[in-house]
Design a protein around this motif. Structure first.
Motif, PDB file in Angstrom:
ATOM      1  N   ASP A  98      41.212 -20.926 133.691  1.00 22.64           N
ATOM      2  CA  ASP A  98      42.801 -20.486 133.528  1.00 22.64           C
ATOM      3  C   ASP A  98      42.770 -19.547 132.524  1.00 22.64           C
ATOM      4  O   ASP A  98      41.963 -19.377 131.764  1.00 22.64           O
ATOM      5  CB  ASP A  98      43.380 -21.646 133.130  1.00 22.64           C
ATOM      6  CG  ASP A  98      43.758 -22.673 134.310  1.00 22.64           C
ATOM      7  OD1 ASP A  98      44.054 -22.316 135.368  1.00 22.64           O
ATOM      8  OD2 ASP A  98      43.468 -23.863 134.286  1.00 22.64           O
ATOM      9  N   GLU A  99      43.871 -18.698 132.752  1.00 18.78           N
ATOM     10  CA  GLU A  99      43.912 -17.543 131.694  1.00 18.78           C
ATOM     11  C   GLU A  99      44.248 -18.209 130.181  1.00 18.78           C
ATOM     12  O   GLU A  99      43.798 -17.654 129.376  1.00 18.78           O
ATOM     13  CB  GLU A  99      45.103 -16.696 132.240  1.00 18.78           C
ATOM     14  CG  GLU A  99      45.227 -15.467 131.181  1.00 18.78           C
ATOM     15  CD  GLU A  99      46.648 -14.488 131.742  1.00 18.78           C
ATOM     16  OE1 GLU A  99      46.767 -13.518 131.093  1.00 18.78           O
ATOM     17  OE2 GLU A  99      46.929 -14.932 132.726  1.00 18.78           O
ATOM     18  N   THR A 100      44.644 -19.436 130.278  1.00 18.39           N
ATOM     19  CA  THR A 100      44.885 -20.181 129.006  1.00 18.39           C
ATOM     20  C   THR A 100      43.426 -20.477 128.318  1.00 18.39           C
ATOM     21  O   THR A 100      43.589 -20.439 127.175  1.00 18.39           O
ATOM     22  CB  THR A 100      45.579 -21.158 128.965  1.00 18.39           C
ATOM     23  OG1 THR A 100      45.092 -22.145 130.030  1.00 18.39           O
ATOM     24  CG2 THR A 100      47.230 -20.869 129.536  1.00 18.39           C
ATOM     25  N   ASP A 101      42.522 -20.479 129.144  1.00 15.55           N
ATOM     26  CA  ASP A 101      41.083 -20.619 128.574  1.00 15.55           C
ATOM     27  C   ASP A 101      40.639 -19.586 127.696  1.00 15.55           C
ATOM     28  O   ASP A 101      40.134 -19.779 126.909  1.00 15.55           O
ATOM     29  CB  ASP A 101      40.134 -21.233 129.679  1.00 15.55           C
ATOM     30  CG  ASP A 101      40.591 -22.579 130.430  1.00 15.55           C
ATOM     31  OD1 ASP A 101      41.081 -23.246 129.837  1.00 15.55           O
ATOM     32  OD2 ASP A 101      40.034 -22.593 131.734  1.00 15.55           O
ATOM     33  N   VAL A 102      41.069 -18.592 128.146  1.00 16.35           N
ATOM     34  CA  VAL A 102      40.772 -17.127 127.691  1.00 16.35           C
ATOM     35  C   VAL A 102      41.302 -17.138 126.218  1.00 16.35           C
ATOM     36  O   VAL A 102      40.718 -16.826 124.970  1.00 16.35           O
ATOM     37  CB  VAL A 102      40.778 -16.058 128.396  1.00 16.35           C
ATOM     38  CG1 VAL A 102      40.575 -14.707 127.650  1.00 16.35           C
ATOM     39  CG2 VAL A 102      39.961 -16.078 129.539  1.00 16.35           C
ATOM     40  N   ALA A 103      42.411 -17.363 126.098  1.00 13.19           N
ATOM     41  CA  ALA A 103      43.322 -17.215 124.926  1.00 13.19           C
ATOM     42  C   ALA A 103      42.667 -18.638 123.868  1.00 13.19           C
ATOM     43  O   ALA A 103      42.487 -18.269 122.721  1.00 13.19           O
ATOM     44  CB  ALA A 103      44.854 -17.534 125.188  1.00 13.19           C
ATOM     45  N   ALA A 104      42.605 -19.561 124.336  1.00 15.61           N
ATOM     46  CA  ALA A 104      42.218 -20.812 123.724  1.00 15.61           C
ATOM     47  C   ALA A 104      40.832 -20.336 123.088  1.00 15.61           C
ATOM     48  O   ALA A 104      40.583 -20.770 121.754  1.00 15.61           O
ATOM     49  CB  ALA A 104      41.961 -21.967 124.493  1.00 15.61           C
ATOM     50  N   GLU A 105      39.883 -19.692 123.529  1.00 12.74           N
ATOM     51  CA  GLU A 105      38.571 -19.320 123.038  1.00 12.74           C
ATOM     52  C   GLU A 105      38.630 -17.906 122.360  1.00 12.74           C
ATOM     53  O   GLU A 105      37.420 -17.478 121.963  1.00 12.74           O
ATOM     54  CB  GLU A 105      37.613 -19.478 124.137  1.00 12.74           C
ATOM     55  CG  GLU A 105      37.562 -20.648 124.681  1.00 12.74           C
ATOM     56  CD  GLU A 105      36.831 -21.689 123.772  1.00 12.74           C
ATOM     57  OE1 GLU A 105      36.087 -21.341 122.931  1.00 12.74           O
ATOM     58  OE2 GLU A 105      37.039 -23.114 123.882  1.00 12.74           O
ATOM     59  N   ASN A 106      39.805 -17.304 122.217  1.00 13.78           N
ATOM     60  CA  ASN A 106      39.947 -16.072 121.698  1.00 13.78           C
ATOM     61  C   ASN A 106      39.137 -15.121 122.055  1.00 13.78           C
ATOM     62  O   ASN A 106      38.280 -14.338 121.527  1.00 13.78           O
ATOM     63  CB  ASN A 106      39.356 -16.215 120.045  1.00 13.78           C
ATOM     64  CG  ASN A 106      40.605 -17.315 119.340  1.00 13.78           C
ATOM     65  OD1 ASN A 106      41.568 -17.072 119.401  1.00 13.78           O
ATOM     66  ND2 ASN A 106      39.842 -17.961 118.449  1.00 13.78           N
ATOM     67  N   GLY A 107      39.278 -15.183 123.557  1.00 14.00           N
ATOM     68  CA  GLY A 107      38.476 -14.264 124.360  1.00 14.00           C
ATOM     69  C   GLY A 107      38.616 -12.447 123.933  1.00 14.00           C
ATOM     70  O   GLY A 107      39.698 -12.305 123.698  1.00 14.00           O
ATOM     71  N   VAL A 108      37.458 -11.804 124.012  1.00 11.26           N
ATOM     72  CA  VAL A 108      37.262 -10.707 123.409  1.00 11.26           C
ATOM     73  C   VAL A 108      37.059  -9.721 124.598  1.00 11.26           C
ATOM     74  O   VAL A 108      35.888  -9.914 125.310  1.00 11.26           O
ATOM     75  CB  VAL A 108      36.462 -10.193 122.243  1.00 11.26           C
ATOM     76  CG1 VAL A 108      36.381  -8.725 122.005  1.00 11.26           C
ATOM     77  CG2 VAL A 108      37.061 -11.395 121.108  1.00 11.26           C
ATOM     78  N   PHE A 109      37.860  -8.860 124.975  1.00 13.48           N
ATOM     79  CA  PHE A 109      37.367  -7.948 126.195  1.00 13.48           C
ATOM     80  C   PHE A 109      36.703  -6.547 125.340  1.00 13.48           C
ATOM     81  O   PHE A 109      37.120  -6.038 124.541  1.00 13.48           O
ATOM     82  CB  PHE A 109      38.477  -7.289 126.824  1.00 13.48           C
ATOM     83  CG  PHE A 109      39.213  -8.410 127.905  1.00 13.48           C
ATOM     84  CD1 PHE A 109      38.767  -8.358 129.039  1.00 13.48           C
ATOM     85  CD2 PHE A 109      40.116  -9.392 127.187  1.00 13.48           C
ATOM     86  CE1 PHE A 109      39.017  -9.346 130.021  1.00 13.48           C
ATOM     87  CE2 PHE A 109      40.524 -10.107 128.207  1.00 13.48           C
ATOM     88  CZ  PHE A 109      39.999 -10.240 129.683  1.00 13.48           C
ATOM     89  N   VAL A 110      35.701  -6.040 126.170  1.00 14.47           N
ATOM     90  CA  VAL A 110      34.984  -4.964 125.539  1.00 14.47           C
ATOM     91  C   VAL A 110      34.863  -3.709 126.567  1.00 14.47           C
ATOM     92  O   VAL A 110      35.290  -4.057 127.744  1.00 14.47           O
ATOM     93  CB  VAL A 110      33.191  -5.455 125.314  1.00 14.47           C
ATOM     94  CG1 VAL A 110      33.481  -6.635 124.316  1.00 14.47           C
ATOM     95  CG2 VAL A 110      32.846  -5.912 126.565  1.00 14.47           C
ATOM     96  N   PRO A 111      34.249  -2.671 126.232  1.00 17.44           N
ATOM     97  CA  PRO A 111      34.178  -1.585 127.219  1.00 17.44           C
ATOM     98  C   PRO A 111      33.502  -1.973 128.472  1.00 17.44           C
ATOM     99  O   PRO A 111      32.730  -2.619 128.553  1.00 17.44           O
ATOM    100  CB  PRO A 111      33.217  -0.536 126.627  1.00 17.44           C
ATOM    101  CG  PRO A 111      33.529  -0.656 125.231  1.00 17.44           C
ATOM    102  CD  PRO A 111      33.687  -2.340 124.933  1.00 17.44           C
ATOM    103  N   GLU A 112      34.448  -1.324 129.630  1.00 17.42           N
ATOM    104  CA  GLU A 112      33.871  -2.005 130.973  1.00 17.42           C
ATOM    105  C   GLU A 112      32.402  -1.617 131.284  1.00 17.42           C
ATOM    106  O   GLU A 112      31.668  -2.260 131.971  1.00 17.42           O
ATOM    107  CB  GLU A 112      34.789  -1.278 131.721  1.00 17.42           C
ATOM    108  CG  GLU A 112      34.665  -1.737 133.466  1.00 17.42           C
ATOM    109  CD  GLU A 112      35.923  -0.981 134.187  1.00 17.42           C
ATOM    110  OE1 GLU A 112      35.361  -0.077 135.060  1.00 17.42           O
ATOM    111  OE2 GLU A 112      36.962  -0.897 133.954  1.00 17.42           O
TER     112      GLU A 112
END
Length: 850
Positions: free
Chosen positions: A280-294
């Protein structure tokens, strides 16, 4: 400490320290007899993004000389040979011949239909061959082609003399190279060209080599409401998205998104090319997900090499833009209430036609000095000394099956059990007495005068449309061989009714307590493990094999019957009964891992093309209990978040009740209700009371801490759940029932109907079948909404049309004033066509007669 170079010839010049970044050099030799660092790496170029690093990072001393440095963690001390006397390249061994005149050339002696496809640049934009087969010291063109052809690939490529690669296309923007740069002889035949540094000698079985462009993330033509989110850094030490699926040959962004959405997940991630993750998208938020250059996601998908499927520790990520799971959180959730202290730890709970509840426990393996059976008078719950009545069984009912008979007394039958003669047990109880007055009857049993034809542990019982009793499945004893058969009671004198079932034999031991529902055609629906089929009610031959029930999002082998225990009930039927009956199956677990399933599946077995619709639940649940409610909804409660059924095999109780409304749209059918403080796991039950509440009992998990003290104790307390329709402060409607014995298709009146909040225009009538609850199997479950019409305070109800809609048996009759049900009264529909009231005519039994 000396930092002299490890090589003394002046031609070797230090090239400082390099950070490999998952890169590799073409060959390595490991000295297994020495201590790390002990790997010698050779090559002709720095590949895969290797870059200079600070000299201080190369801080590990050499195993063979503690006065010298030999790299460090993810660091290489690199040396460059500047002389002119190196050998021409790898060669010799197995392929014939010494150094070729003029250097190695492409192989010509090829197996049909293979031909040479040219020299290609590798790693200009990433590795260009999809499948790596590894190196071997005797590698030739023929050995590499053989490996690729055996796996069905049409391209074979060789690099660095001994490394074989396969695929059907070249990927990542492969471009042709000068033929002279594929100048390394094969390790097994130095006369054949086997690529070179960052060069691939390619051979094809189709006569052509297709080179695909540099792959990109797929951002258009996405399914459903998916949107591209970017390249996401994987969580440290765990998965940022929980559910992993590995598709080595066919993973793609589209396939991953479709699988995640099918099972109700709103985030899809792809990693290492072949890995799909759902969460779930909430999993990304819960783990402080970081997006990096494509650009950091750069591995093509094996099933779609035009597009990217992540990289090492990087996820090509997509989110669902919209509401996929509309789990409701109503203001009125109902509540759990402590009801009465218990006297046993029951594993079978049955509400009788006398409005009292019988409980059966594992007598021979339970607490000492217990009789194995008690009856609870609900009306006396306030008076503990009078509420419980001790009863008796002679053999152990541990993991037996039960159902209420259609005879005029509404007897309860219990069959099978723990071991030895218990597995053959046939026990009968005739409920008597009225609320507030103790009953006097007890369980009747006479082994071996009356017994099953086959011993059964974990069998299911059901009443067929002709009024006989079907007993199916089980094992011959505790954790013993399967009993893959069915039998019919009453057994004719001198005859056998046993029918062997090969599909139960094949799926043992994951098919115990199979789910059985009589269909409107009178055919028999059976669900077992992850399979389902329809049987002829006379020959018991298979009429139709249904599609397998979907399991977990990442494991199609998730099971639904004991020990991977889920629960099942038929959904309501409505007059005039033209729609096919639907079955709802919820929860379960995956074999081996014990990962509880977080979905329900729903199907109409007799539809023209039956399919299972997947509906994600708000939480995982193994060992759930399901209760058909008088308003047509289904209560889901009890169970655990992990494990499977059995002693000590589950943990993390699921304490929250959920309500399923079959009339709402897909994706909006679950409401999250209230929670309890009492763990209800293995051997817990839930059953509908005539007043509309749900009785919740049992739990015998025997899950202990390492010091053998109970983590989850055996549970004596009895609770009730007050559903939302009873916790709004509304008054329950009332009525009188002049006649409780109904024939199919006939009309019957209820009188003195009193609705306190609405009129007959918003009134409903429901018939809820008598059930027995054990191990998630609600034997006898049925919900019917018959046709009716009212004049004043009298309403005329039309009984169900036949024994397919309503097999012979007892039902609780509710009227509903808007959402609020009455207290039920018992109705028998269809009579006793098999004359069970006269059976068994044996010593020790008292048949009620016709």
């Amino acid at each position: 400490m000396s930092t002299d170079n490890v090589f003394s010839p002046p031609e070797w010049l230090s090239k400082a320290s390099y950070q490999p970044k998952r890169a590799r050099l073409p060959a390595s030799i490991t000295d297994s007899d020495s201590q790390a660092p002990n790997i010698l790496v050779c090559g002709q170029a720095i590949l895969n993004g290797g870059a200079p690093a600070p000299e201080a990072d190369c801080n590990m001393v050499c195993a063979g000389n503690p006065n010298q440095f030999c790299g460090g963690p993810n660091r290489l001390n690199v040396y460059n040979y500047t002389g002119t006397d190196l050998p021409a390249g790898p060669g010799g061994g197995g392929g014939g011949g010494g150094d070729p005149v003029g250097g190695p050339t492409p192989a010509t002696d090829l197996p049909t239909p293979w031909t040479y496809g040219g020299c290609w640049v590798d790693n200009a934009f990433g590795r260009i061959a999809p499948v790596e087969k590894g190196g071997r010291p005797d590698q030739t063109v023929a050995t590499c082609i053989a490996q690729c052809a055996a796996d069905g690939y049409t391209l074979a490529g060789i690099e660095y003399a001994n490394e074989c690669f396969c695929g059907n296309t070249l990927v990542r923007g492969a471009v042709p190279a000068e033929e002279s740069t594929c100048n390394m002889g094969c390790a097994g035949n130095n006369a054949q060209a086997c690529g070179g540094p960052a060069r691939l000698s390619v051979y094809t079985s189709t006569g052509e080599v297709v080179a695909l462009p540099v792959p990109v993330a797929q951002t258009t033509e996405l399914p459903g409401q998916w949107e591209y989110a970017g390249c996401l850094v994987e969580a440290v030490g765990k998965r940022i998205l929980e559910h992993q699926i590995i598709w080595p040959t066919n993973n793609s962004a589209i396939a991953c998104m479709e699988q995640c959405a099918k099972f109700g997940y709103t985030a899809a991630g792809l990693e290492y090319g072949e890995e799909c993750y759902c969460g779930d998208e909430t999993d990304v938020a819960a783990e402080n997900g970081v997006f990096v250059p494509e650009s950091q996601c750069n591995i093509p998908c094996p099933g779609d090499p035009l597009h990217i499927c992540g990289s090492g520790n990087r996820l090509t990520t997509y989110f669902w833009n919209g509401v996929l799971n509309n789990w409701k959180r109503p203001a009125n959730t109902g509540r759990y209430e402590f009801f009465v202290p218990g006297v046993i730890i029951p594993l079978i709970a049955t509400v009788g036609v006398n409005n009292k509840v019988t409980f059966l426990e594992k007598h021979g393996t339970g607490y000492p000095n217990t009789t194995g059976a008690y009856e609870l008078d609900i009306s006396l719950a306030h008076d503990f000394s009078r509420a419980w009545r001790e009863m008796h069984v002679k053999t152990d009912v541990f993991c037996a099956g039960s159902v209420i008979l259609p005879d005029k007394a509404g007897r309860q039958i219990n069959v099978g059990g723990w071991s030895l003669e218990s597995t053959f047990g046939v026990r009968l109880y005739t409920p008597n007495g009225v609320e507030g007055v103790n009953s006097t009857n007890d369980w009747e049993e006479n082994y071996p005068a009356l017994k099953l034809q086959r011993g059964r542990w974990y069998p299911t019982a059901a009443v067929l449309s002709n009024g006989t009793i079907l007993i199916m499945g089980g094992q011959i004893g505790s954790n013993d061989r399967p009993e893959p058969s069915l039998e019919i009671l009453p057994k004719p004198a001198g005859g056998s009714t046993v029918v062997h079932l090969d599909w139960l034999e094949r799926t043992d031991p994951n098919n115990l307590y199979p789910f059985i529902v009589i269909l409107p055609s009178t055919n028999i629906f059976v669900a077992y493990y992850n399979e389902a089929r329809i049987l002829d009610p006379h020959t018991f031959e298979t009429i139709k094999v249904l599609p397998n029930m979907p399991g977990a999002v990442n494991n199609f082998l998730g099971g639904r019957t004991y020990p991977l225990e889920g629960a099942a009930v038929p959904l309501p039927q409505h007059a005039p009964y033209n729609d096919p009956l639907e079955i709802l199956v919820c929860g379960g677990s995956t074999s081996g891992g014990g990962f509880a399933i977080d979905n329900c599946v729903r199907s109409a077995p007799e539809a023209q093309n039956p399919e299972w619709i997947i509906e994600r639940m708000p939480s995982k649940r193994v060992m759930p209990c399901m209760v058909s409610m008088p308003d047509g909804t289904v209560m889901i409660m009890n169970g655990a978040l992990h494990g499977e059924a059995g002693f000590g095999l589950a943990e993390d109780p699921n304490l929250t009740a959920v309500l399923y409304n079959p009339y709402d749209p897909v994706g909006s059918r679950f409401s999250i209700l209230n929670s309890t403080i009492v763990a209800r796991m293995y051997h817990s039950e839930a059953t509908l009371l005539p007043d509309g509440r749900v009785l919740v009992s049992g739990s015998d998990p025997q899950t202990n801490f390492p010091d053998d003290t109970p983590r989850y104790p055996q549970e004596f307390r009895i609770e009730v759940y007050v559903p939302p329709y009873l916790s709004e402060g509304r008054t329950q409607p009332t009525y009188d029932l002049p006649q409780h014995d109904w024939a199919y298709g006939q009309t019957y009146s209820i009188t003195n109907v009193h609705l306190f909040h609405g009129t007959s225009a918003n009134m409903r009538v429901s018939l809820v079948g008598a059930t027995s609850s054990t191990h998630g199997n609600t034997m006898g479950a049925r919900t019917i909404f018959p046709a009716f019409q009212c004049t004043g305070s009298t309403c005329t109800i039309t009984a169900p049309r036949d024994a397919g809609v309503s097999p012979p048996g007892w039902h609780m009759l509710f009227i509903l004033d808007g959402p609020t049900p009455s207290v039920a009264k018992w109705v028998r529909i269809g009579g006793d066509p098999s004359r069970l009231g006269e059976w068994p005519a044996l010593p020790g039994f008292t048949p009620p007669g016709m």
